[in-house]
Scaffold this active site. Sequence first.
Site, mmCIF file in Angstrom:
data_model
loop_
_atom_site.group_PDB
_atom_site.id
_atom_site.type_symbol
_atom_site.label_atom_id
_atom_site.label_comp_id
_atom_site.label_asym_id
_atom_site.label_seq_id
_atom_site.Cartn_x
_atom_site.Cartn_y
_atom_site.Cartn_z
ATOM 1 N N TYR A 1 -7.599 15.586 -5.989
ATOM 2 C CA TYR A 1 -8.236 16.713 -5.178
ATOM 3 C C TYR A 1 -6.828 16.781 -3.651
ATOM 4 O O TYR A 1 -6.563 15.524 -3.173
ATOM 5 C CB TYR A 1 -9.407 16.941 -4.670
ATOM 6 N N ARG B 1 0.684 -0.968 -0.407
ATOM 7 C CA ARG B 1 -0.259 0.270 -0.380
ATOM 8 C C ARG B 1 1.007 1.622 -0.325
ATOM 9 O O ARG B 1 0.171 2.056 -0.272
ATOM 10 C CB ARG B 1 -0.850 -0.275 1.280
ATOM 11 N N LYS C 1 -7.642 19.932 7.203
ATOM 12 C CA LYS C 1 -8.737 20.326 8.942
ATOM 13 C C LYS C 1 -8.487 20.999 8.966
ATOM 14 O O LYS C 1 -7.090 21.807 9.076
ATOM 15 C CB LYS C 1 -7.578 18.984 9.429
#
Length: 280
Positions: free
Chosen positions: A166, A152, A170
């Site tokens: 995109y 991964r 936060k």
Amino acid sequence: MHNPEVPETLDGWALLHQMFQIDWPHLKTLEEYDRNQIFTEAADFFQELESNKEGASALVQLLGHKGDLMLIHFRKSFDDLAQIELQLAQTSLSDFLEPTTSYVSVVELGMYDMTGKMHEELKSKGLTPGSDEYESAFDAKIEEQKERMRPRLFPEFPRRRAVCFYPMDKKRGDGKNWYREPFAKRAAMMREHGMIGRTYTGKVNQIISGSIGFDDWEWGVDLFADEPLIFKKLIYEMRFDEASTEYGEFGPFYTGLHFSAAELPRMLEGETPRLLPVND
């Protein structure tokens, strides 16, 4: 020193997105022979990048006004990414590519749940947080996780037609600040966020990259699927979870069609390029 309030991350490929407008008026003024020479050279160049064994590159025909071509590069280091930029600048096609934007990041796996579990496990063994023994044991566990998650962290490009990229942040303003929330609350929100993503397993390949300190946003998100409508469904559903509703801020979206490097001349001649089978 490993802070129990700060989630650890596992980091993989260095990642570069390049977006370009093609100078179509200039390109059209070329004689057929000159165009063919440029197109063939560019196709050969990108085919080599596409099949690189130390990472790879993908070509995307962008839809809309934000650009015509997006290049996505996975490489082992920023030095390798810098070399790609320099090599592209030496091609004849670069005279007809006008950069519109770019994005620099590193493939990242967040470890909210695992970070908490590792700290609790080490403390249960009687190790003192902040001690050399504690830090060494923690580092060893991070390395174990990195090896386990290697596929991964260093993925191949999904062979899927639709692509969406995109950037996002936060919130950290006076009213809402993700980074001031307790670790347990942040972990719970990310767990909820991740559960939604898991329902799309097999339908969407998602690659998250961290860009804090590298670019203007905190993360980049790449989505790959066989058809684009699934992006709308996934992102819309995620907008309702607390991590997104209360704390998510999103940058511009870039959507397009993944195509084979061998098809670049077709695109430059004005036809939609195809994503060919690997052995074609």
